[in-house]
Design an enzyme around this catalytic site. Structure first.
Site, short mmCIF file in Angstrom:
data_model
loop_
_atom_site.label_atom_id
_atom_site.label_comp_id
_atom_site.label_asym_id
_atom_site.label_seq_id
_atom_site.Cartn_x
_atom_site.Cartn_y
_atom_site.Cartn_z
N GLN A 99 98.06 -53.78 91.85
CA GLN A 99 98.54 -52.59 92.81
C GLN A 99 99.84 -52.38 92.80
OE1 GLN A 99 97.03 -53.08 96.88
NE2 GLN A 99 97.57 -51.05 97.39
N CYS A 105 94.50 -49.77 97.74
CA CYS A 105 93.85 -50.88 97.41
C CYS A 105 92.06 -50.56 97.37
CB CYS A 105 94.18 -51.96 98.17
SG CYS A 105 93.40 -51.77 100.14
N HIS A 262 92.04 -54.81 104.16
CA HIS A 262 92.26 -54.73 102.73
C HIS A 262 90.93 -54.69 101.83
CE1 HIS A 262 95.14 -55.05 98.98
NE2 HIS A 262 94.36 -56.24 98.90
N ASN A 286 91.60 -60.11 95.00
CA ASN A 286 92.71 -59.16 95.66
C ASN A 286 93.08 -58.31 94.76
OD1 ASN A 286 94.72 -58.07 97.07
ND2 ASN A 286 95.43 -59.90 97.86
N TRP A 288 96.11 -56.87 94.83
CA TRP A 288 97.44 -57.31 94.59
C TRP A 288 97.75 -57.87 93.47
CZ3 TRP A 288 99.00 -58.39 100.29
CH2 TRP A 288 99.01 -57.04 101.15
#
Length: 387
Positions: A99, A105, A262, A286, A288
């Site tokens: 991301q 997300c 998230h 995740n 991220w």
């Protein structure tokens, strides 16, 4: 008469297979192969007139022309960002999806799940494109929209700042399929900013045309582990998240490094023998690419020392950056909701696999004629129980 002609034309198109994955509708009338060949013949790189590399493509408020967030942004093609750009190198993997500064997300979790199913992935990301053979600065992707597949063309000018991609990017920086997919989805939705905030289920459905289910993890069915296991086995896409009680909690990080509100991808389940008893584990990612669970069964947690070393090595090998294992019981305690999108409406609570067919009805609401409105509305065109 014009409306009748339009309906007849649509029926003919459907009868010829238009809107199917094999014959997707050309979004805004743009044909990928024709446009690419025109650019190759002229010796130029494609510039998309329908989604130009300008402020309006970025957004309208937080990413609007006067926003401080958009200052210093330049549009760069991949060959301007690295020496040897690749569309997909060594297969599309979850580490190709990191991301950037865009709050999408939910979409990235959907894309990461897509990489677990190669058949679904290459339906959305056609193989007939790269930066080597017949490169003309043009790429295309396919999405399910309102009952049909549409083929979306984009040029490869991507927003960058200080020589790096501003939004979605691959971990090593040289693969661009995911960044271009994000751009095509932004075009379909009007701008990059339009992708800020959303439902992973929406992304799942746009990538598959599938059927979605929602599970409240505070009241889960007793067979949820079996449902998740079967869903992964048949190629369904799964995501989960933690609800917040106020906007101030959005993306707050818990003491055990889980991010609230998230979207996480669910990428695997496994059962291990832990101290003489079975332990069910679930693997999450995740988008991220970092910030991982630190509780039981996290990386380097002591629980790993009490299972078969060969199984430990195998499970550790399957987890990539941003991914982590946790016990299924912790998963139910920590997360609030689970979303599953199945490529078919087979019951995930059953071990049987069924074939299915699709029937699509085209129509519209007509004031004073067709049904519509609230159930207890007695006026013309309204529906009520006596009907």
């Amino acid at each position: 008469m014009a409306a009748l002609a339009a309906r007849v034309s649509k029926r003919w198109a459907a009868a010829e297979g238009l809107g199917s994955n094999q014959k997707a509708v050309k979004y805004l009338g743009q044909d990928f192969k024709t446009l690419r060949q025109q650019c190759l013949d002229l010796g130029v790189l494609f510039k998309d007139p329908e989604f130009p590399a300008c402020p309006s493509a970025l957004g309208y408020k937080d990413l609007g022309p006067c926003s401080p967030q958009t200052q210093g942004i330049v549009w760069k093609r991949p060959p301007e960002l690295c020496a040897s750009p690749q569309f997909i190198a060594g297969g599309a993997t979850r580490t190709d999806i990191c991301q950037g500064s865009l709050g999408d997300c939910w979409l990235l979790a959907a894309i990461a799940s897509l990489t677990l199913n190669e058949e679904l992935l290459y339906r959305v990301v056609p193989r007939d494109q790269d930066f080597q053979q017949n490169y003309a600065g043009i790429f295309h992707f396919q999405f399910w929209q309102r009952g049909e597949w549409v083929d979306v063309v984009v040029d490869d000018r991507l927003p960058a700042k200080d020589g790096e991609l501003l939004f979605l990017h691959s971990e090593e920086g040289s693969e661009f399929w995911s960044a271009l997919l994000e751009k095509a989805y932004a075009k379909l939705n009007g701008s990059y900013e339009a992708l800020t905030g959303g439902s992973t289920m929406e992304g799942f459905e746009d990538f598959t045309g599938g059927i979605s289910e929602f599970f409240d993890l505070k009241k889960p069915p007793a067979s949820l582990y079996q449902i998740v296991r079967k869903a992964l086995r048949v190629g369904s896409l799964l995501a989960c998240s933690i609800d917040v009680s106020s906007a101030a909690e959005t993306e707050a990080i818990t003491s055990q490094k889980l991010v609230k509100s998230h979207a996480y991808s669910v990428t695997g389940v496994e059962e291990v023998d832990f101290r003489g008893r079975p332990e069910r584990l679930i693997r999450l990612r995740n988008p991220w690419g970092e910030v991982e669970w630190t509780g039981a069964w996290s990386d380097n947690a002591p629980e790993w020392n009490y299972i078969d070393p060969r199984q430990k090595e195998e499970l550790d090998k399957k987890a990539e950056d941003g991914e982590f294992w946790m016990s299924f019981s912790d998963f139910l305690r920590q997360f609030s909701r689970l979303e599953i999108c199945s490529p078919s409406p087979d019951s995930l609570s059953s071990e049987e696999v069924h074939k299915w067919g699709l029937v699509l009805f085209n129509g519209r609401w007509t004031r004073g004629c067709a049904a519509g409105g609230r159930q207890n509305f007695p006026g013309p065109g309204g529906w009520h129980p006596s009907q």
